[in-house]
Design a protein around this motif. Structure first.
Motif, PDB file in Angstrom:
ATOM      1  N   ILE A  26       0.871  -1.183   0.000  1.00 24.63           N
ATOM      2  CA  ILE A  26       0.000   0.000   0.000  1.00 24.63           C
ATOM      3  C   ILE A  26       0.899   1.220   0.000  1.00 24.63           C
ATOM      4  CG2 ILE A  26      -2.005   1.077   1.095  1.00 24.63           C
ATOM      5  CD1 ILE A  26      -2.180  -1.563   2.797  1.00 24.63           C
ATOM      6  N   GLY A  27       1.212   1.735  -1.194  1.00 29.65           N
ATOM      7  CA  GLY A  27       2.126   2.862  -1.268  1.00 29.65           C
ATOM      8  C   GLY A  27       3.486   2.463  -0.735  1.00 29.65           C
ATOM      9  N   ASP A  28       3.859   3.007   0.425  1.00 29.47           N
ATOM     10  CA  ASP A  28       5.134   2.666   1.044  1.00 29.47           C
ATOM     11  C   ASP A  28       4.939   1.726   2.233  1.00 29.47           C
ATOM     12  OD1 ASP A  28       3.833   4.524   2.577  1.00 29.47           O
ATOM     13  OD2 ASP A  28       5.610   5.683   3.085  1.00 29.47           O
ATOM     14  N   GLY A  29       3.804   1.045   2.283  1.00 24.78           N
ATOM     15  CA  GLY A  29       3.529   0.107   3.366  1.00 24.78           C
ATOM     16  C   GLY A  29       3.205  -1.273   2.847  1.00 24.78           C
ATOM     17  N   LEU A  30       3.161  -2.222   3.773  1.00 25.53           N
ATOM     18  CA  LEU A  30       2.773  -3.580   3.390  1.00 25.53           C
ATOM     19  C   LEU A  30       1.948  -4.206   4.495  1.00 25.53           C
ATOM     20  CD1 LEU A  30       4.580  -5.987   5.002  1.00 25.53           C
ATOM     21  CD2 LEU A  30       6.374  -5.093   3.544  1.00 25.53           C
ATOM     22  N   LEU A  31       1.105  -5.162   4.078  1.00 28.61           N
ATOM     23  CA  LEU A  31       0.261  -5.927   4.982  1.00 28.61           C
ATOM     24  C   LEU A  31       0.598  -7.398   4.800  1.00 28.61           C
ATOM     25  CD1 LEU A  31      -2.268  -6.618   6.738  1.00 28.61           C
ATOM     26  CD2 LEU A  31      -3.631  -6.358   4.643  1.00 28.61           C
ATOM     27  N   ALA A  32       0.953  -8.064   5.892  1.00 24.97           N
ATOM     28  CA  ALA A  32       1.289  -9.484   5.827  1.00 24.97           C
ATOM     29  C   ALA A  32       0.572 -10.224   6.946  1.00 24.97           C
ATOM     30  CB  ALA A  32       2.796  -9.683   5.949  1.00 24.97           C
ATOM     31  N   ILE A  33       0.294 -11.501   6.699  1.00 19.53           N
ATOM     32  CA  ILE A  33      -0.308 -12.341   7.736  1.00 19.53           C
ATOM     33  C   ILE A  33       0.492 -13.633   7.895  1.00 19.53           C
ATOM     34  CG2 ILE A  33      -2.638 -11.437   7.381  1.00 19.53           C
ATOM     35  CD1 ILE A  33      -3.309 -14.114   5.961  1.00 19.53           C
ATOM     36  N   PHE A  34       0.437 -14.165   9.115  1.00 20.58           N
ATOM     37  CA  PHE A  34       0.999 -15.469   9.450  1.00 20.58           C
ATOM     38  C   PHE A  34      -0.145 -16.287  10.044  1.00 20.58           C
ATOM     39  CE2 PHE A  34       4.579 -12.741   9.134  1.00 20.58           C
ATOM     40  CZ  PHE A  34       5.729 -13.504   8.960  1.00 20.58           C
ATOM     41  N   PRO A  35      -0.828 -17.128   9.258  1.00 22.57           N
ATOM     42  CA  PRO A  35      -1.977 -17.879   9.778  1.00 22.57           C
ATOM     43  C   PRO A  35      -1.587 -18.747  10.975  1.00 22.57           C
ATOM     44  CG  PRO A  35      -1.908 -17.994   7.382  1.00 22.57           C
ATOM     45  CD  PRO A  35      -0.608 -17.377   7.822  1.00 22.57           C
ATOM     46  N   LEU A  36      -2.428 -18.743  12.001  1.00 20.05           N
ATOM     47  CA  LEU A  36      -2.117 -19.516  13.196  1.00 20.05           C
ATOM     48  C   LEU A  36      -2.257 -21.013  12.964  1.00 20.05           C
ATOM     49  CD1 LEU A  36      -3.471 -17.495  16.240  1.00 20.05           C
ATOM     50  CD2 LEU A  36      -1.343 -17.277  14.978  1.00 20.05           C
ATOM     51  N   SER A  37      -2.749 -21.397  11.798  1.00 20.00           N
ATOM     52  CA  SER A  37      -2.759 -22.821  11.454  1.00 20.00           C
ATOM     53  C   SER A  37      -1.342 -23.349  11.282  1.00 20.00           C
ATOM     54  CB  SER A  37      -3.547 -23.052  10.161  1.00 20.00           C
ATOM     55  OG  SER A  37      -3.007 -22.286   9.100  1.00 20.00           O
ATOM     56  N   GLN A  38      -0.384 -22.451  11.075  1.00 23.03           N
ATOM     57  CA  GLN A  38       1.023 -22.844  10.966  1.00 23.03           C
ATOM     58  C   GLN A  38       1.641 -22.916  12.362  1.00 23.03           C
ATOM     59  OE1 GLN A  38       2.930 -19.935   8.504  1.00 23.03           O
ATOM     60  NE2 GLN A  38       1.591 -20.296   6.753  1.00 23.03           N
ATOM     61  N   PRO A  39       2.453 -23.948  12.630  1.00 29.05           N
ATOM     62  CA  PRO A  39       3.115 -24.033  13.940  1.00 29.05           C
ATOM     63  C   PRO A  39       3.999 -22.806  14.189  1.00 29.05           C
ATOM     64  CG  PRO A  39       3.346 -26.100  12.704  1.00 29.05           C
ATOM     65  CD  PRO A  39       2.764 -25.086  11.758  1.00 29.05           C
ATOM     66  N   GLN A  40       3.958 -22.299  15.407  1.00 25.94           N
ATOM     67  CA  GLN A  40       4.830 -21.195  15.815  1.00 25.94           C
ATOM     68  C   GLN A  40       4.671 -19.951  14.932  1.00 25.94           C
ATOM     69  OE1 GLN A  40       6.748 -21.484  18.666  1.00 25.94           O
ATOM     70  NE2 GLN A  40       5.627 -23.410  18.855  1.00 25.94           N
TER      71      GLN A  40
END
Length: 399
Positions: free
Chosen positions: A268-282
């Motif tokens: 988003i312009g000079d930003g980013l959005l990321a996710i780490f699904p909790l279905s993944q260990p740790q």
């Protein structure tokens, strides 16, 4: 690595057998390199003395220009190599058969048995002579709208290919063009989706998740990162320098995220959005490991930028965990595959607070509960967060 082709042990005795196989029996094979390797074996069984063959495809991937598939006698799998964008500036390309074909030649044919001083001068011909090859031919492989790719064949038969061999190979080209274009466009569609929406979202879209409003609820750790004072930088630096700065920043942030199992959903312009699904260990620990590596990469980037007189890049990261709606949102004709919900809003508000509180990384109490026994966190107290009724307990991470 692609699975090796399952080659029918029954020899193909005619051109029509090879054409029939290529047209009708390759529909379940996803990878063009496997098809190409089996094609070459079947050509041998049909009496065409192919010893070496290559297929050059222009892909226009964000990181590389194309792919080169190489098969040689005795190989069950073709060798697949990526071709960089700057290849056209290098000696391996200049004056090569690929150079001639992409510049418009309808055929490149080279008798490798004659005196080398009488033929084309390029290292690729010397390499083939050294392997005992006697004849070489390259043709354009036409995809839709005249887009040119390249296929080549070489033999070690004394005297080279005869006229009948050449005619039979030419007969196959239109079918090979269709088969290769389908695989290439399938791969290109997958690559473009992975590039623009991420690998997981891309897989969902390819599987048919394209209806507006469709989606699912995902519990995930959410990370939002944004540059500080970027408006000032963009107003005072040349456009190309600004783009280069942004790309360096996004590389520093993005590569650790991908390495630790996160998925960037959007820039988003000079930003980013990321996710780490909790279905993944740790997942939450992985997010902080990614943040640690990203911060180290940013230190190195700023040192490099400082050597050329560029301003250092400062940034803030907000991290939260919660349920998000993950799916298709947008107008009737233009959709975005993204996440929305209060948890995303919270991560965004925390990123905004990083500047006010003088911290680079702020974590919510909900996220800290997952990681505080394994990471050194600094409690920075409870603070009001815009859009939320109650103050939120916040932690800073300095790793």
């Amino acid at each position: 690595m692609n699975a090796p082709p399952n080659i029918d042990p029954v020899p193909a005795h005619s051109d029509s057998d090879v054409v029939h196989w290529l047209t009708n029996d390759t529909r379940d094979e996803r990878f063009i390199d496997n098809i190409f390797a089996e094609l070459c074996v079947r050509l041998q069984r049909a009496g065409i003395p192919v010893k070496r063959a290559t297929l050059h495809l222009l892909i226009y991937h964000p990181q590389w220009l194309g792919a080169r598939i190489i098969w040689a006698d005795g190989m069950r799998e073709a060798e697949l190599a990526r071709v960089d964008y700057d290849v056209r500036e290098r000696s391996e390309y200049i004056g090569s058969p690929a150079n001639e074909i992409l510049d418009g030649a309808a055929e490149v044919r080279e008798n490798l048995e004659r005196d080398p001083s009488l033929g084309r001068q390029h290292a690729v011909y010397d390499e083939m002579r050294a392997k005992g090859l006697t004849d070489y031919v390259a043709w354009p492989l036409y995809h839709t709208l005249g887009k040119r790719h390249i296929v080549t064949f070489a033999t070690d038969r004394p005297g080279g290919f005869d006229d009948a061999h050449i005619a039979r190979l030419l007969k196959l080209l239109p079918v090979l063009a269709l088969v290769s274009e389908i695989r290439m466009k399938n791969r290109l569609a997958r690559t473009l989706l992975e590039t623009y929406v991420g690998s997981h979202a891309g897989e969902l879209i390819l599987a048919g998740a394209t209806r507006r409003g469709s989606g699912t609820t995902v519990r995930a750790a959410i990370m939002i990162c944004d540059l500080r004072d970027f408006t000032r930088i963009s107003d005072n630096w040349p456009r190309d320098d600004v783009i280069d700065l942004l790309n360096g920043y996004f590389d520093a942030m993005s590569e650790p995220i991908a390495r630790h199992g996160g998925e960037i959903l959007k820039f988003i312009g000079d930003g980013l959005l990321a996710i780490f699904p909790l279905s993944q260990p740790q997942a939450c620990a992985n997010l902080l490991h990614a943040v640690t590596e990203a911060r180290q990469a940013m230190v190195a980037l700023n040192e490099k930028n400082g050597e050329t007189g560029r301003a250092p890049l400062n940034y803030g990261i907000g991290v939260h965990v919660g349920d998000v709606m993950y799916g298709n949102i947008g107008s009737r004709t233009r959709l975005d595959f993204t996440v929305i919900g209060p948890a995303v809003n919270m991560a965004s508000r925390l990123e905004t607070l990083t500047k006010q509180l003088g911290r680079t990384v702020l974590l919510s109490r909900a996220f800290a509960d997952f990681v505080e026994r394994d990471f050194d966190l600094e409690r920075v107290g409870e603070h009001p967060v815009r859009g939320f009724n109650d103050p939120i307990e916040l932690f800073a991470y300095h790793g």
